[in-house]
Design a protein around this motif. Structure first.
Motif, PDB file in Angstrom:
ATOM      1  N   GLY A 169      25.077 -57.083  41.355  1.00  0.00           N
ATOM      2  CA  GLY A 169      24.126 -58.071  40.843  1.00  0.00           C
ATOM      3  C   GLY A 169      23.899 -57.888  39.349  1.00  0.00           C
ATOM      4  N   TYR A 201      21.226 -59.947  35.960  1.00  0.00           N
ATOM      5  CA  TYR A 201      19.988 -60.738  35.733  1.00  0.00           C
ATOM      6  C   TYR A 201      18.828 -60.113  36.510  1.00  0.00           C
ATOM      7  N   PRO A 248      23.945 -52.671  45.579  1.00  0.00           N
ATOM      8  CA  PRO A 248      23.030 -51.837  44.806  1.00  0.00           C
ATOM      9  C   PRO A 248      21.792 -52.622  44.403  1.00  0.00           C
ATOM     10  N   SER A 249      20.625 -51.999  44.504  1.00  0.00           N
ATOM     11  CA  SER A 249      19.368 -52.644  44.114  1.00  0.00           C
ATOM     12  C   SER A 249      18.319 -51.568  43.871  1.00  0.00           C
ATOM     13  N   PRO A 250      17.458 -51.754  42.841  1.00  0.00           N
ATOM     14  CA  PRO A 250      16.400 -50.750  42.631  1.00  0.00           C
ATOM     15  C   PRO A 250      15.454 -50.696  43.835  1.00  0.00           C
ATOM     16  N   GLY A 286      24.356 -53.879  38.824  1.00  0.00           N
ATOM     17  CA  GLY A 286      24.854 -52.987  39.876  1.00  0.00           C
ATOM     18  C   GLY A 286      26.130 -52.248  39.571  1.00  0.00           C
TER      19      GLY A 286
HETATM   20  C1  JD8 Z   1      21.332 -53.897  40.819  1.00  0.00           C
HETATM   21  C2  JD8 Z   1      20.252 -56.621  38.614  1.00  0.00           C
HETATM   22  C3  JD8 Z   1      18.717 -55.550  36.970  1.00  0.00           C
HETATM   23  C4  JD8 Z   1      16.691 -55.077  38.309  1.00  0.00           C
HETATM   24  C5  JD8 Z   1      15.162 -56.698  36.531  1.00  0.00           C
HETATM   25  C6  JD8 Z   1      16.534 -55.207  35.207  1.00  0.00           C
HETATM   26  C7  JD8 Z   1      20.665 -49.519  41.650  1.00  0.00           C
HETATM   27  N1  JD8 Z   1      18.808 -47.371  40.676  1.00  0.00           N
HETATM   28  C8  JD8 Z   1      18.901 -48.646  40.128  1.00  0.00           C
HETATM   29  N2  JD8 Z   1      18.187 -49.097  39.098  1.00  0.00           N
HETATM   30  N3  JD8 Z   1      18.529 -50.406  38.828  1.00  0.00           N
HETATM   31  C9  JD8 Z   1      19.469 -50.782  39.716  1.00  0.00           C
HETATM   32  C10 JD8 Z   1      19.992 -52.170  39.748  1.00  0.00           C
HETATM   33  C11 JD8 Z   1      19.506 -53.086  38.788  1.00  0.00           C
HETATM   34  C12 JD8 Z   1      19.951 -54.404  38.874  1.00  0.00           C
HETATM   35  C13 JD8 Z   1      20.851 -54.812  39.877  1.00  0.00           C
HETATM   36  C14 JD8 Z   1      20.892 -52.575  40.743  1.00  0.00           C
HETATM   37  C15 JD8 Z   1      21.037 -56.215  39.700  1.00  0.00           C
HETATM   38  N4  JD8 Z   1      19.618 -55.525  38.120  1.00  0.00           N
HETATM   39  C16 JD8 Z   1      17.345 -56.044  37.387  1.00  0.00           C
HETATM   40  C17 JD8 Z   1      15.312 -55.558  38.703  1.00  0.00           C
HETATM   41  C18 JD8 Z   1      14.481 -55.747  37.442  1.00  0.00           C
HETATM   42  N5  JD8 Z   1      16.538 -56.297  36.162  1.00  0.00           N
HETATM   43  C19 JD8 Z   1      19.738 -49.677  40.565  1.00  0.00           C
HETATM   44  N6  JD8 Z   1      21.378 -49.334  42.522  1.00  0.00           N
END
Ligand code: JD8
Length: 251
Positions: A121, A123, A95-97, A153
């Protein structure tokens, strides 16, 4: 003696917050595990650290705020999971934004993958070389749950596991209910029509009469019209070309 059922789907989840996945044992997914339809194992990433503080993060190269997840614990964790199932090529879901949008069509693809590994993930994210390394042993899908930012994630994995597991035959009691759902890939992709149950009148709000008529043709037509109406109102991007009202029709 009943033959041991071969699970249709096996999941490995790697996270620094294993307790996040306790709810997986509830409801249909828990029953599906008990019925041998699917299995899952939750792994604590810190089990692949070797220092007293069980460190999984460090400062980002190039500077910037926050911390990045170190590659070594991830590499060792994914190697251990891959080694535990020789001859299989699992699909790694990260998972990742910044990932491709997770949709019902992707859920169907993952439901047929046999073995899924989820990397949660935290941080600022995971060192980008981990996915590059993982591609040598696994198919990799970086997926986003939607255009908003989570802290990690885990929540995305809970949603993806539920969306995928319920597509495994036998998990959802009545497979017909999978057909008429919003986003159903084998349906028209319209949003679902409004639903009602007893009492027929509540707070002087009455159930639409056609639904009490027993006229299945009329009921089906009413439901389809409500589905198209609702989709046009809230998700015009999902309205099939053929049904797009003139003002939406492509020039
Ligand atoms: C994985 C770390 C946090 C993200 C700095 C906040 C999915 N639709 C979605 N939104 N956010 C996630 C997501 C966020 C995550 C991780 C997924 C690992 N973070 C980070 C980048 C900015 N922090 C997601 N699927």
């Amino acid at each position: 003696m009943t033959a041991e059922r071969v699970p249709r789907l096996a999941l490995d989840i790697v996270t620094i917050f294993p307790d996040y996945f306790a709810p997986l044992g509830l409801s249909l997914i828990g029953k599906a595990r008990d019925a041998g339809l699917l299995t899952w194992t939750v792994h604590d990433l810190r089990d692949w650290t070797h220092d007293r503080h069980r460190t999984v993060d460090d400062t980002p190269y190039g500077g910037g705020a926050g911390m990045v997840m170190k590659p070594e614990p991830w590499g060792d964790a994914l190697d251990a999971i891959a080694d535990a199932h020789p001859g299989t090529r699992p699909t790694l879901v990260v998972p990742s934004p910044a990932g491709e949008p997770f949709r019902q069509s992707v859920a169907h693809e993952l439901a047929g993958a046999g073995r899924l590994v989820f990397a949660c993930g935290r941080y600022e994210g995971i060192d980008a070389r981990v996915v590059e390394y993982a591609r040598t042993r696994m198919d990799v899908r970086e997926l986003s749950l939607g255009d908003y930012v989570l802290n990690g994630g885990e929540v995305a994995v809970l949603a993806i596991v539920e969306a995928v597991a319920r597509l495994i035959p036998g998990v959802v009691g009545n497979p017909d209910s999978l057909v008429e759902e919003s986003h159903a890939v084998d349906g028209e992709g319209l949003l679902e029509y409004p639903v009602y149950t007893k009492p027929a009148s509540w707070h002087r709000l009455d159930v639409p009469g056609v639904l009490l008529s027993g006229n299945h043709g009329a009921i089906a037509a009413w439901r389809r019209a409500r589905a198209l109406e609702r989709t046009t109102a809230t998700r015009p991007d999902l309205v099939p070309e053929a049904h797009a009202p003139l003002h939406l029709a492509a020039d």
